[in-house]
Scaffold this motif. Structure first.
Motif, PDB file in Angstrom:
ATOM      1  N   TRP A  45       0.876  -1.170   0.000  1.00  0.00           N
ATOM      2  CA  TRP A  45       0.000   0.000   0.000  1.00  0.00           C
ATOM      3  C   TRP A  45       0.909   1.214   0.000  1.00  0.00           C
ATOM      4  O   TRP A  45       2.080   1.132   0.395  1.00  0.00           O
ATOM      5  N   TRP A  46       0.372   2.360  -0.421  1.00  0.00           N
ATOM      6  CA  TRP A  46       1.212   3.542  -0.472  1.00  0.00           C
ATOM      7  C   TRP A  46       0.385   4.801  -0.321  1.00  0.00           C
ATOM      8  O   TRP A  46      -0.841   4.783  -0.440  1.00  0.00           O
ATOM      9  N   GLY A  47       1.079   5.884  -0.047  1.00  0.00           N
ATOM     10  CA  GLY A  47       0.486   7.204   0.016  1.00  0.00           C
ATOM     11  C   GLY A  47       1.586   8.233  -0.142  1.00  0.00           C
ATOM     12  O   GLY A  47       2.771   7.917   0.002  1.00  0.00           O
ATOM     13  N   TYR A  48       1.191   9.454  -0.442  1.00  0.00           N
ATOM     14  CA  TYR A  48       2.176  10.519  -0.582  1.00  0.00           C
ATOM     15  C   TYR A  48       1.508  11.867  -0.345  1.00  0.00           C
ATOM     16  O   TYR A  48       0.286  12.002  -0.431  1.00  0.00           O
ATOM     17  N   TYR A  49       2.315  12.835  -0.010  1.00  0.00           N
ATOM     18  CA  TYR A  49       1.859  14.222   0.066  1.00  0.00           C
ATOM     19  C   TYR A  49       3.053  15.132  -0.150  1.00  0.00           C
ATOM     20  O   TYR A  49       4.207  14.701  -0.109  1.00  0.00           O
ATOM     21  N   LEU A  50       2.734  16.387  -0.414  1.00  0.00           N
ATOM     22  CA  LEU A  50       3.742  17.355  -0.835  1.00  0.00           C
ATOM     23  C   LEU A  50       3.862  18.512   0.143  1.00  0.00           C
ATOM     24  O   LEU A  50       2.988  18.723   0.986  1.00  0.00           O
ATOM     25  N   ASP A  51       4.919  19.281  -0.020  1.00  0.00           N
ATOM     26  CA  ASP A  51       5.098  20.555   0.664  1.00  0.00           C
ATOM     27  C   ASP A  51       4.276  21.583  -0.110  1.00  0.00           C
ATOM     28  O   ASP A  51       4.789  22.311  -0.952  1.00  0.00           O
ATOM     29  N   ASN A  52       2.974  21.602   0.154  1.00  0.00           N
ATOM     30  CA  ASN A  52       2.070  22.465  -0.620  1.00  0.00           C
ATOM     31  C   ASN A  52       2.494  23.932  -0.593  1.00  0.00           C
ATOM     32  O   ASN A  52       2.472  24.597  -1.633  1.00  0.00           O
ATOM     33  N   ASP A  53       2.850  24.452   0.567  1.00  0.00           N
ATOM     34  CA  ASP A  53       3.209  25.874   0.647  1.00  0.00           C
ATOM     35  C   ASP A  53       4.483  26.191  -0.134  1.00  0.00           C
ATOM     36  O   ASP A  53       4.515  27.129  -0.931  1.00  0.00           O
ATOM     37  N   GLY A  54       5.524  25.418   0.081  1.00  0.00           N
ATOM     38  CA  GLY A  54       6.793  25.681  -0.599  1.00  0.00           C
ATOM     39  C   GLY A  54       6.681  25.547  -2.108  1.00  0.00           C
ATOM     40  O   GLY A  54       7.192  26.375  -2.859  1.00  0.00           O
ATOM     41  N   LEU A  55       5.996  24.501  -2.556  1.00  0.00           N
ATOM     42  CA  LEU A  55       5.847  24.290  -3.996  1.00  0.00           C
ATOM     43  C   LEU A  55       4.950  25.346  -4.626  1.00  0.00           C
ATOM     44  O   LEU A  55       5.209  25.792  -5.748  1.00  0.00           O
ATOM     45  N   THR A  56       3.914  25.777  -3.909  1.00  0.00           N
ATOM     46  CA  THR A  56       3.044  26.830  -4.432  1.00  0.00           C
ATOM     47  C   THR A  56       3.825  28.131  -4.573  1.00  0.00           C
ATOM     48  O   THR A  56       3.717  28.818  -5.594  1.00  0.00           O
ATOM     49  N   GLU A  57       4.643  28.458  -3.572  1.00  0.00           N
ATOM     50  CA  GLU A  57       5.454  29.676  -3.637  1.00  0.00           C
ATOM     51  C   GLU A  57       6.391  29.662  -4.842  1.00  0.00           C
ATOM     52  O   GLU A  57       6.641  30.703  -5.451  1.00  0.00           O
ATOM     53  N   ARG A  58       6.893  28.484  -5.194  1.00  0.00           N
ATOM     54  CA  ARG A  58       7.821  28.361  -6.318  1.00  0.00           C
ATOM     55  C   ARG A  58       7.089  28.122  -7.643  1.00  0.00           C
ATOM     56  O   ARG A  58       7.724  27.966  -8.681  1.00  0.00           O
ATOM     57  N   GLY A  59       5.753  28.054  -7.607  1.00  0.00           N
ATOM     58  CA  GLY A  59       4.974  27.810  -8.821  1.00  0.00           C
ATOM     59  C   GLY A  59       5.163  26.407  -9.364  1.00  0.00           C
ATOM     60  O   GLY A  59       5.063  26.192 -10.575  1.00  0.00           O
ATOM     61  N   GLU A  60       5.420  25.440  -8.467  1.00  0.00           N
ATOM     62  CA  GLU A  60       5.753  24.084  -8.902  1.00  0.00           C
ATOM     63  C   GLU A  60       4.816  23.011  -8.352  1.00  0.00           C
ATOM     64  O   GLU A  60       5.119  21.822  -8.466  1.00  0.00           O
ATOM     65  N   LEU A  61       3.684  23.388  -7.795  1.00  0.00           N
ATOM     66  CA  LEU A  61       2.834  22.384  -7.156  1.00  0.00           C
ATOM     67  C   LEU A  61       2.322  21.344  -8.155  1.00  0.00           C
ATOM     68  O   LEU A  61       2.455  20.144  -7.930  1.00  0.00           O
ATOM     69  N   LEU A  62       1.753  21.768  -9.251  1.00  0.00           N
ATOM     70  CA  LEU A  62       1.201  20.819 -10.216  1.00  0.00           C
ATOM     71  C   LEU A  62       2.274  19.918 -10.821  1.00  0.00           C
ATOM     72  O   LEU A  62       2.118  18.691 -10.827  1.00  0.00           O
ATOM     73  N   PRO A  63       3.392  20.459 -11.323  1.00  0.00           N
ATOM     74  CA  PRO A  63       4.399  19.537 -11.878  1.00  0.00           C
ATOM     75  C   PRO A  63       4.987  18.596 -10.823  1.00  0.00           C
ATOM     76  O   PRO A  63       5.304  17.441 -11.122  1.00  0.00           O
ATOM     77  N   ALA A  64       5.096  19.060  -9.580  1.00  0.00           N
ATOM     78  CA  ALA A  64       5.610  18.194  -8.517  1.00  0.00           C
ATOM     79  C   ALA A  64       4.622  17.067  -8.227  1.00  0.00           C
ATOM     80  O   ALA A  64       5.021  15.915  -8.002  1.00  0.00           O
ATOM     81  N   TRP A  65       3.337  17.396  -8.231  1.00  0.00           N
ATOM     82  CA  TRP A  65       2.299  16.401  -7.971  1.00  0.00           C
ATOM     83  C   TRP A  65       2.354  15.296  -9.039  1.00  0.00           C
ATOM     84  O   TRP A  65       2.272  14.111  -8.730  1.00  0.00           O
ATOM     85  N   ILE A  66       2.536  15.680 -10.280  1.00  0.00           N
ATOM     86  CA  ILE A  66       2.647  14.710 -11.371  1.00  0.00           C
ATOM     87  C   ILE A  66       3.923  13.879 -11.203  1.00  0.00           C
ATOM     88  O   ILE A  66       3.907  12.647 -11.304  1.00  0.00           O
ATOM     89  N   GLU A  67       5.017  14.561 -10.914  1.00  0.00           N
ATOM     90  CA  GLU A  67       6.312  13.887 -10.833  1.00  0.00           C
ATOM     91  C   GLU A  67       6.426  12.938  -9.650  1.00  0.00           C
ATOM     92  O   GLU A  67       6.960  11.833  -9.787  1.00  0.00           O
ATOM     93  N   ILE A  68       5.927  13.318  -8.482  1.00  0.00           N
ATOM     94  CA  ILE A  68       6.085  12.458  -7.312  1.00  0.00           C
ATOM     95  C   ILE A  68       5.352  11.132  -7.514  1.00  0.00           C
ATOM     96  O   ILE A  68       5.875  10.076  -7.179  1.00  0.00           O
ATOM     97  N   GLN A  69       4.157  11.186  -8.105  1.00  0.00           N
ATOM     98  CA  GLN A  69       3.446   9.927  -8.309  1.00  0.00           C
ATOM     99  C   GLN A  69       4.178   9.047  -9.316  1.00  0.00           C
ATOM    100  O   GLN A  69       4.350   7.856  -9.091  1.00  0.00           O
TER     101      GLN A  69
END
Length: 167
Positions: free
Chosen positions: A78-102
């Motif tokens: 089983w698995w799960g993941y989450y991101l540094d939403n604040d840091g990635l949003t500040e850098r404008g990278e939330l969406l590409p990071a979300w795609i990449e981490i999975q």
């Protein structure tokens, strides 16, 4: 890049997990106290049935992936993941990071852990993740209702199987 989590990552992982947007799509939604997190961290890091990995984006720790109930012999986890939403949003990278981490986590499951099946759970109202899961080979195989913080919610059990023909 995914790398094994280290004790120095513990506080960042807790901050990411306690972000309101992460809690809103989690199966447990309360704010996790440092003591609760430290107990989980201590009990997790030396277990054979778990892997905790930190996702780095451009050299910056930006998320965590956890494989649990890992059965190397059966080739499933089983698995799960989450991101540094604040840091990635500040850098404008939330969406590409979300795609990449999975994508990196699924590759890790197949290539590094040698898994044949990867299982997860997603809330019914998390439509974006449900769509993304389907695009990445996950199928919803079971649905149930649970109570989370006094609210009845629909939860989907998802599964992906390795694309290898040598299974």
């Amino acid at each position: 890049m995914l790398r094994p989590a280290a004790d120095a990552d513990m506080d960042a992982v807790l901050a990411w997990r306690n972000h309101p947007d992460v809690r809103a799509v989690s199966l447990t939604r309360h704010v996790i106290a440092p003591e609760e997190h430290e107990a989980w961290w201590s009990s997790t890091k030396d277990r054979d049935d778990r892997e905790v990995l930190v996702y780095e984006r451009h050299g910056v720790p930006s998320g965590v992936v956890t494989f649990f109930d890992l059965d190397r012999e059966a080739g499933s986890s089983w698995w799960g993941y989450y991101l540094d939403n604040d840091g990635l949003t500040e850098r404008g990278e939330l969406l590409p990071a979300w795609i990449e981490i999975q994508r990196q986590a699924v590759r890790f499951a197949w290539d590094e852990l040698g898994l044949a099946e990867l299982h997860g759970e997603v809330l019914d109202d998390n439509a974006a993740v449900r769509r993304f899961n389907k695009r990445n080979g996950f199928e919803e195989i079971e649905t149930d209702e649970r109570e989370i913080d006094g609210e009845r919610v629909v939860v989907h059990h998802v599964r992906a199987t390795t694309p290898r023909e040598t299974q």
